[in-house]
Design an enzyme around this catalytic site. Structure first.
Site, PDB file in Angstrom:
ATOM      1  N   SER A 235      15.485  -0.319  12.901  1.00 25.22           N
ATOM      2  CA  SER A 235      15.724   0.865  13.729  1.00 25.22           C
ATOM      3  C   SER A 235      14.757   0.931  14.907  1.00 25.22           C
ATOM      4  O   SER A 235      15.132   1.374  16.000  1.00 25.22           O
ATOM      5  CB  SER A 235      15.645   2.141  12.888  1.00 25.22           C
ATOM      6  OG  SER A 235      14.342   2.340  12.373  1.00 25.22           O
TER       7      SER A 235
ATOM      8  N   MET B  29       7.601  -6.782   6.968  1.00 25.51           N
ATOM      9  CA  MET B  29       6.907  -6.503   5.715  1.00 25.51           C
ATOM     10  C   MET B  29       6.215  -7.741   5.146  1.00 25.51           C
ATOM     11  O   MET B  29       6.390  -8.109   3.984  1.00 25.51           O
ATOM     12  CB  MET B  29       7.888  -5.915   4.699  1.00 25.51           C
ATOM     13  CG  MET B  29       8.594  -4.664   5.178  1.00 25.51           C
ATOM     14  SD  MET B  29       7.452  -3.348   5.683  1.00 25.51           S
ATOM     15  CE  MET B  29       6.765  -2.894   4.096  1.00 25.51           C
ATOM     16  N   ARG B  30       5.422  -8.372   5.986  1.00 31.80           N
ATOM     17  CA  ARG B  30       4.626  -9.512   5.559  1.00 31.80           C
ATOM     18  C   ARG B  30       3.204  -9.332   6.071  1.00 31.80           C
ATOM     19  O   ARG B  30       2.999  -8.905   7.214  1.00 31.80           O
ATOM     20  CB  ARG B  30       5.190 -10.822   6.117  1.00 31.80           C
ATOM     21  CG  ARG B  30       6.595 -11.149   5.665  1.00 31.80           C
ATOM     22  CD  ARG B  30       6.654 -11.535   4.210  1.00 31.80           C
ATOM     23  NE  ARG B  30       5.846 -12.722   3.920  1.00 31.80           N
ATOM     24  CZ  ARG B  30       5.585 -13.154   2.691  1.00 31.80           C
ATOM     25  NH1 ARG B  30       6.034 -12.491   1.644  1.00 31.80           N
ATOM     26  NH2 ARG B  30       4.860 -14.243   2.511  1.00 31.80           N
TER      27      ARG B  30
ATOM     28  N   ASN C  82       1.827  -3.297  16.281  1.00 31.20           N
ATOM     29  CA  ASN C  82       2.517  -2.826  15.080  1.00 31.20           C
ATOM     30  C   ASN C  82       2.633  -1.310  15.144  1.00 31.20           C
ATOM     31  O   ASN C  82       1.869  -0.641  15.849  1.00 31.20           O
ATOM     32  CB  ASN C  82       1.731  -3.242  13.830  1.00 31.20           C
ATOM     33  CG  ASN C  82       2.438  -2.851  12.545  1.00 31.20           C
ATOM     34  OD1 ASN C  82       3.638  -3.067  12.401  1.00 31.20           O
ATOM     35  ND2 ASN C  82       1.703  -2.273  11.608  1.00 31.20           N
TER      36      ASN C  82
ATOM     37  N   HIS D 206       2.777   2.047  12.506  1.00 31.00           N
ATOM     38  CA  HIS D 206       2.459   2.388  11.113  1.00 31.00           C
ATOM     39  C   HIS D 206       2.716   3.872  10.880  1.00 31.00           C
ATOM     40  O   HIS D 206       2.303   4.714  11.691  1.00 31.00           O
ATOM     41  CB  HIS D 206       0.994   2.063  10.816  1.00 31.00           C
ATOM     42  CG  HIS D 206       0.608   2.335   9.398  1.00 31.00           C
ATOM     43  ND1 HIS D 206       0.969   1.509   8.356  1.00 31.00           N
ATOM     44  CD2 HIS D 206      -0.095   3.355   8.840  1.00 31.00           C
ATOM     45  CE1 HIS D 206       0.497   2.001   7.222  1.00 31.00           C
ATOM     46  NE2 HIS D 206      -0.148   3.124   7.487  1.00 31.00           N
TER      47      HIS D 206
ATOM     48  N   THR E  18      -4.737  -6.935  13.980  1.00 28.75           N
ATOM     49  CA  THR E  18      -5.955  -7.703  13.750  1.00 28.75           C
ATOM     50  C   THR E  18      -5.907  -8.257  12.328  1.00 28.75           C
ATOM     51  O   THR E  18      -5.047  -7.860  11.534  1.00 28.75           O
ATOM     52  CB  THR E  18      -7.211  -6.830  13.934  1.00 28.75           C
ATOM     53  OG1 THR E  18      -7.147  -5.729  13.009  1.00 28.75           O
ATOM     54  CG2 THR E  18      -7.323  -6.309  15.360  1.00 28.75           C
TER      55      THR E  18
ATOM     56  N   GLU F 251       8.644   7.596  15.752  1.00 26.59           N
ATOM     57  CA  GLU F 251       8.474   6.157  15.971  1.00 26.59           C
ATOM     58  C   GLU F 251       9.375   5.666  17.100  1.00 26.59           C
ATOM     59  O   GLU F 251       8.956   4.877  17.955  1.00 26.59           O
ATOM     60  CB  GLU F 251       8.805   5.389  14.692  1.00 26.59           C
ATOM     61  CG  GLU F 251       7.795   5.563  13.575  1.00 26.59           C
ATOM     62  CD  GLU F 251       8.213   4.827  12.316  1.00 26.59           C
ATOM     63  OE1 GLU F 251       9.245   4.123  12.340  1.00 26.59           O
ATOM     64  OE2 GLU F 251       7.515   4.961  11.294  1.00 26.59           O
TER      65      GLU F 251
END
Length: 225
Positions: A24, A101-102, A118, A120, A152, A185
């Site tokens: 999304s 999701m890694r 990223n 979050h 990071t 988001e």
């Protein structure tokens, strides 16, 4: 005082997106680029889950995608090398994690230092990791939110680019909070990437300065530019 251009901007910027699920936020970036709110050429999607709906979004937009299934590799390092090789072929200016999701190896993160961001679902440094909405409710928090940050080696600990907060309502559940945070988001991620592309901030600037901060009302009501 923030410099006008911490680094020389390049537009449109070449952007690669890494995702694992529905995508999304990937779609929000595509929509922003289509609507001329994001000076980006989003030309590559990499997914690690063969059934990820993000693939369908890429197909619908005519964007190249690559499925690199982490289960096909003996360890994280080998998987990360495969992803890095594909990214190097594309040569992106920016790498955007959109529900990827890694946990990435230090070597991978350092290879793309300062060029990978990223999003979050919490107001970092509160609640790094998973189950952020549940944890906020269990702790009796009065506000929750979302953070855009540089990647990071330490998970969810990179310099913060922007944050947005929302009040937690008395009847909120983890699912309702998740849905409300998703709305934030989809607004803050394109806005943050655009600031990077325009040269209004970078890794070092984010290290030294407070992030841009929005309330829920500001983020949803303003015409961000």
């Amino acid at each position: 005082m923030m410099p006008e251009n911490p680094h020389t901007p390049k537009t449109p910027a070449r952007v690669a997106v890494l995702a694992s699920g529905s995508g999304s936020n990937f779609q929000a970036l595509l929509d922003a680029a289509e609507n001329k709110q994001l000076d980006a050429d989003i030309g590559l999607l990499i997914v690690n889950e063969p059934e990820a709906y993000a693939i369908e979004r890429a197909r619908n937009a005519g964007i190249e995608h690559a499925v690199i299934n982490h289960r096909d590799y003996p360890d994280r390092a080998a998987f990360d090398r495969a992803v890095a090789d594909r990214l190097c072929q594309y040569q992106p200016d920016w790498i955007v994690l959109a529900g990827f999701m890694r946990i990435l190896t230090d070597a991978f993160v350092e290879q793309f230092h300062g060029r990978m961001i990223n999003i979050h679902p919490s107001l970092l440094p509160r609640y790094p990791g998973l189950d952020t909405h549940q944890r906020a409710l269990e702790n009796g928090d009065h506000e929750h939110g979302v953070t855009v940050h540089f990647v990071t080696p330490t998970v969810d600990a990179g310099p913060i680019i922007a944050q947005a907060s929302l009040p937690i309502h008395e009847n909120d559940t983890p699912e309702s909070l998740k849905q409300r945070v998703h709305i934030l988001e989809h607004r803050i991620y394109p806005h943050s990437l655009q600031r990077l592309i325009k040269g209004q901030t970078d890794f070092n600037h984010a290290m030294r300065n407070k992030p841009v901060f929005f309330t829920e009302a500001e983020l949803l009501d303003r015409n961000l530019d």
